[in-house]
Design an enzyme around this catalytic site. Structure first.
Site, short mmCIF file in Angstrom:
data_model
loop_
_atom_site.label_atom_id
_atom_site.label_comp_id
_atom_site.label_asym_id
_atom_site.label_seq_id
_atom_site.Cartn_x
_atom_site.Cartn_y
_atom_site.Cartn_z
N SER A 1 0.85 -1.19 0.00
CA SER A 1 0.00 0.00 0.00
C SER A 1 0.88 1.23 0.00
CB SER A 1 -0.89 0.00 1.24
OG SER A 1 -0.10 0.32 2.37
N LYS A 2 0.22 2.39 0.02
CA LYS A 2 0.96 3.65 -0.04
C LYS A 2 2.01 3.78 1.06
CE LYS A 2 -2.55 6.47 -2.16
NZ LYS A 2 -3.70 7.26 -1.79
N ARG A 3 1.73 3.11 2.17
CA ARG A 3 2.70 3.18 3.29
C ARG A 3 4.08 2.72 2.85
NH1 ARG A 3 2.05 -0.75 6.73
NH2 ARG A 3 0.48 -1.74 5.45
N HIS A 4 4.12 1.85 1.84
CA HIS A 4 5.41 1.30 1.41
C HIS A 4 6.11 2.18 0.37
CE1 HIS A 4 3.15 -2.34 2.76
NE2 HIS A 4 4.27 -2.45 3.45
N GLY A 5 5.57 3.36 0.10
CA GLY A 5 6.18 4.23 -0.91
C GLY A 5 5.32 4.21 -2.16
#
Ligand code: GLU
Length: 471
Positions: A239-243
């Site tokens: 997800s976006k948390r991973h970049g």
């Protein structure tokens, strides 16, 4: 029967890595079998779908080169067709109006929960000819078979079997008249002659319901392949948390479409231990049956590695025309520096993305004001004055453009080193810092060739000013 696959994104956001891989697998399956690939935009959820997202998805597909043979079809334009099937199913008893109110359904669910049962619709209006209550706008439900089981052989997961007793009567049209996702997919897959559904495994629980509805249309269901999800490096769903997860963000960051495609195809699929695949090789070897059953982990390092492999192996002209965009984004005029294909050849060993390549080449297009102070202290002290002055004098003697080439420049610099009895580094490094402000650049002769005579001499003069002051 010729193969027909589709990619059916819901336009609620950009094209992300997971969606792109699903699209790629579906596209590859069609291409491998000489079939057709359909693009279908599932925009029935009017609140969450946007035109901007549709555009972003199409742009991502186009950038990756995932060309479609049909479509894009838009579910929002197929309302009449859905209505036709709903009316037919109502008339033939395959579907029915359900007048349960929201309150009644909530109550039912509560009671089921209290008894420790799984919440499900109780079929109250299934075969009920009671007079409908006043003032309730009904929804439409599909009459799911009560007995037997639904079995399908998933190309990736193997055999999946679900008892019909587990499935309740699904709402296929809401009380506001809007058909629901599972129903539209079934009508579309049927109308579009889809033979192979390749999609994310978050849909696997929908498949038995869809198969029952396809049977209600008197067709044999297509083949299914549910692609496992992609995890971030921490083992959680990507997800976006991973970049970056948006395909176009990778484009913006200077990744090549070929590299991202190559990365995606290897995410959960292998062909021996081959890592690099041309488009042709992917099409030739791809087989849904070889897709991994378990989730794959996204590895940004490997993507960077692949990107550099492609930077190095593509024709420099091919990289050069793409480079223009990145130069302009960085507010660099592509015409104000070296020939771009030469630049690519000189810089690609040192760059993993086009954005990096641009940043490390800025000094070849624009004068710089910022210096790497550590490099200045180390290489532009008083002792550098003489080598720099000598190099300047030698280079000033080279005619531009005929005499200005890497070989002649090399000769000039090594001649100075020899004369002064200095190692090559003691001469080349001050020159490098003088012209680029940093201690890293392509080989010094290539660097100066790319920079040109005028800029080189000006920057040497400027640096000599500093070394004199330092003395
Ligand atoms: N529209 C669905 C999604 O974006 C895909 C449905 C399908 O492939 O059947 O998740």
């Amino acid at each position: 029967m010729s193969v027909v696959t589709r990619f059916a994104p819901s336009p609620t956001g950009f094209l992300h890595i997971g969606g792109a891989r699903t699209a790629l697998f579906s596209w590859l399956h069609a291409r491998r079998h000489g079939g057709r690939f359909i693009l279908r935009v599932e925009d029935t959820d009017r609140d969450r779908s946007t035109e901007e997202a549709t555009r972003a998805i199409l742009e991502g597909m186009h950038w990756l080169g995932l060309d479609h043979d049909e479509g894009p079809y838009f579910q929002s334009e197929r309302g009449e067709r859905y209505r036709e099937v709903l009316d037919d199913w109502l008339a033939t008893g395959k579907a029915y109006y359900c007048f349960r109110t929201k309150e009644e359904l909530d109550e039912l669910r509560e009671a089921q929960r209290a008894r420790g049962e799984k919440p499900r619709y109780d079929g109250y209006w299934r075969d009920n000819d009671e007079t409908p209550p006043e003032g309730v706008t009904p929804c439409i439900r599909f009459k799911n078979p009560l007995e037997g089981e639904v079995v399908f052989d998933d190309r990736i997961r193997g055999r999946v079997a679900v008892a019909n007793a587990e499935l309740d009567d699904l709402v296929i049209c809401r009380s506001d008249g809007s058909p629901t996702y599972n129903f539209c997919v079934v009508v579309d897959d049927y109308d579009m002659g889809v033979t192979d559904v390749v999609r994310g495994d978050d849909h696997v629980s929908n498949t038995p319901r869809q198969i029952n509805m396809l049977r209600a249309l008197d067709v044999e269901p297509p083949n299914y392949a549910h692609v496992p999800m992609i995890l971030g490096p921490d083992g959680k769903r990507l997800s976006k948390r991973h970049g970056a997860v948006s395909v176009m963000q990778y484009a913006e960051e200077g990744y090549l479409a070929e590299a991202l495609m190559n990365y995606l195809v290897r995410l959960g699929w292998a062909h021996g231990d081959q890592e690099i695949f041309s488009r042709g090789e992917m099409i030739e070897h791809f087989d849904l049956g070889d897709v991994n059953h378990s989730a794959s982990t996204f590895n940004p390092e490997k993507l960077r590695w692949l990107n550099q492999q492609y930077l190095k192996s593509l024709h420099p002209d091919d990289v050069a025309w793409r480079l223009r965009y990145y130069l302009e984004q960085a507010e660099i005029d592509p015409a104000s520096g070296p020939h771009l294909a030469d630049l690519v050849k000189a810089q690609r060993e040192r760059s993993t993305t086009l954005v990096e390549l641009v940043e490390s080449s800025r000094f070849l297009f624009q004068d710089f004001l910022e210096w790497d102070e550590k490099a200045v202290r180390k290489h532009l002290g008083g002792a550098a004055t003489e080598p720099l002055e000598r190099v300047r004098a030698e280079l000033a003697g080279l005619e531009f453009p005929e005499g200005w080439n890497a070989a002649a420049i090399h000769e000039a610099i090594s001649g100075v080193a020899q004369e002064l009895e200095l190692g090559m580094g003691k001469v080349a490094q001050p020159v490098r810092v003088a012209v680029s402000g940093t201690p890293v650049s392509p080989p010094i002769d290539t660097t100066l060739e790319l920079l040109g005579r005028e800029r080189t001499l000006y920057r040497l003069d400027r640096a000599i000013g500093r070394t004199r002051e330092a003395a």
